[in-house]
Design a protein around this motif. Structure first.
Motif, PDB file in Angstrom:
ATOM      1  N   UNK A  75       0.856  -1.177   0.000  1.00 38.69           N
ATOM      2  CA  UNK A  75       0.000   0.000   0.000  1.00 38.69           C
ATOM      3  C   UNK A  75       0.897   1.234   0.000  1.00 38.69           C
ATOM      4  N   UNK A  76       0.948   1.922  -1.116  1.00 36.29           N
ATOM      5  CA  UNK A  76       1.832   3.074  -1.283  1.00 36.29           C
ATOM      6  C   UNK A  76       1.271   4.305  -0.579  1.00 36.29           C
ATOM      7  N   UNK A  77      -0.065   4.429  -0.554  1.00 36.51           N
ATOM      8  CA  UNK A  77      -0.732   5.581   0.044  1.00 36.51           C
ATOM      9  C   UNK A  77      -2.085   5.142   0.586  1.00 36.51           C
ATOM     10  N   UNK A  78      -2.440   5.671   1.743  1.00 37.32           N
ATOM     11  CA  UNK A  78      -3.757   5.361   2.297  1.00 37.32           C
ATOM     12  C   UNK A  78      -4.844   5.824   1.339  1.00 37.32           C
ATOM     13  N   UNK A  79      -5.918   5.069   1.274  1.00 37.40           N
ATOM     14  CA  UNK A  79      -7.030   5.433   0.414  1.00 37.40           C
ATOM     15  C   UNK A  79      -7.020   4.768  -0.944  1.00 37.40           C
ATOM     16  N   UNK A  80      -5.939   4.045  -1.248  1.00 37.39           N
ATOM     17  CA  UNK A  80      -5.887   3.328  -2.522  1.00 37.39           C
ATOM     18  C   UNK A  80      -6.502   1.940  -2.347  1.00 37.39           C
ATOM     19  N   UNK A  81      -7.073   1.374  -3.409  1.00 39.96           N
ATOM     20  CA  UNK A  81      -7.684   0.048  -3.300  1.00 39.96           C
ATOM     21  C   UNK A  81      -6.665  -1.077  -3.437  1.00 39.96           C
ATOM     22  N   UNK A  82      -7.089  -2.256  -3.055  1.00 36.60           N
ATOM     23  CA  UNK A  82      -6.342  -3.491  -3.322  1.00 36.60           C
ATOM     24  C   UNK A  82      -6.326  -3.684  -4.846  1.00 36.60           C
ATOM     25  N   UNK A  83      -5.344  -4.392  -5.370  1.00 35.00           N
ATOM     26  CA  UNK A  83      -5.351  -4.664  -6.813  1.00 35.00           C
ATOM     27  C   UNK A  83      -6.648  -5.313  -7.314  1.00 35.00           C
ATOM     28  N   UNK A  84      -7.388  -6.001  -6.433  1.00 35.40           N
ATOM     29  CA  UNK A  84      -8.665  -6.603  -6.861  1.00 35.40           C
ATOM     30  C   UNK A  84      -9.781  -5.562  -6.934  1.00 35.40           C
ATOM     31  N   UNK A  85      -9.498  -4.327  -6.458  1.00 33.84           N
ATOM     32  CA  UNK A  85     -10.480  -3.249  -6.532  1.00 33.84           C
ATOM     33  C   UNK A  85     -11.188  -2.962  -5.212  1.00 33.84           C
ATOM     34  N   UNK A  86     -10.996  -3.801  -4.226  1.00 29.60           N
ATOM     35  CA  UNK A  86     -11.672  -3.638  -2.943  1.00 29.60           C
ATOM     36  C   UNK A  86     -10.967  -2.602  -2.063  1.00 29.60           C
ATOM     37  N   UNK A  87     -11.773  -1.853  -1.343  1.00 31.97           N
ATOM     38  CA  UNK A  87     -11.249  -0.912  -0.351  1.00 31.97           C
ATOM     39  C   UNK A  87     -11.368  -1.486   1.065  1.00 31.97           C
ATOM     40  N   UNK A  88     -11.830  -2.711   1.156  1.00 29.90           N
ATOM     41  CA  UNK A  88     -12.005  -3.377   2.443  1.00 29.90           C
ATOM     42  C   UNK A  88     -10.748  -4.181   2.760  1.00 29.90           C
ATOM     43  N   UNK A  89      -9.836  -3.565   3.490  1.00 28.32           N
ATOM     44  CA  UNK A  89      -8.587  -4.246   3.845  1.00 28.32           C
ATOM     45  C   UNK A  89      -8.157  -3.848   5.249  1.00 28.32           C
ATOM     46  N   UNK A  90      -7.247  -4.632   5.780  1.00 30.57           N
ATOM     47  CA  UNK A  90      -6.686  -4.392   7.104  1.00 30.57           C
ATOM     48  C   UNK A  90      -5.234  -3.969   6.935  1.00 30.57           C
ATOM     49  N   UNK A  91      -4.892  -2.837   7.510  1.00 32.23           N
ATOM     50  CA  UNK A  91      -3.530  -2.345   7.449  1.00 32.23           C
ATOM     51  C   UNK A  91      -2.645  -3.223   8.334  1.00 32.23           C
ATOM     52  N   UNK A  92      -1.568  -3.746   7.772  1.00 30.69           N
ATOM     53  CA  UNK A  92      -0.640  -4.617   8.495  1.00 30.69           C
ATOM     54  C   UNK A  92       0.558  -3.821   9.003  1.00 30.69           C
ATOM     55  N   UNK A  93       1.125  -2.966   8.173  1.00 33.71           N
ATOM     56  CA  UNK A  93       2.274  -2.153   8.570  1.00 33.71           C
ATOM     57  C   UNK A  93       2.339  -0.909   7.701  1.00 33.71           C
TER      58      UNK A  93
END
Length: 108
Positions: free
Chosen positions: A78-96
């Motif tokens: 994740x290069x920047x907050x607010x960007x989606x996963x490559x699958x297009x989803x914005x539902x993710x958990x920040x790991x680091x």
């Protein structure tokens, strides 16, 4: 410039060790932490004399963020907050990526 207050907090952590002649200080500043590593370096150079760390070098590691997608379950950068996963989803958990950690010190 909140980087100066971050450096001041770092110097407070280092105060008990300044009599041991600190040579290098390593910190990790996550790419999503909203802290500018260049400004941190600049602030450190300005105040290190006052903190009895005139010879010390600050080494900053700046890893990018990682997240796990709750849709496809893949780990992705994740290069920047607010960007989606490559699958297009914005539902993710920040790991680091938001960490700001003193990781290591080297003494002379």
């Amino acid at each position: 410039m909140h980087e100066l207050s971050i450096i001041q907090a770092l110097l407070q952590q280092l105060r008990p060790y300044t009599d041991k002649n600190i040579r290098k200080i390593w910190i990790e500043v996550g790419g999503l932490s909203c802290v500018d590593p260049d400004r941190l370096q600049f602030c450190f150079e300005i105040v290190k004399q006052q903190a009895d760390l005139a010879e010390a070098e600050l080494v900053i590691d700046n890893p990018r963020g990682q997240a796990r997608c709750n849709n496809c379950q893949k780990l992705f950068e994740l290069v920047r907050l607010g960007l989606p996963c490559p699958c297009g989803s914005y539902d993710y958990t920040l790991i680091s990526g938001r960490q700001l950690i003193l990781t290591e010190m080297e003494f002379a």
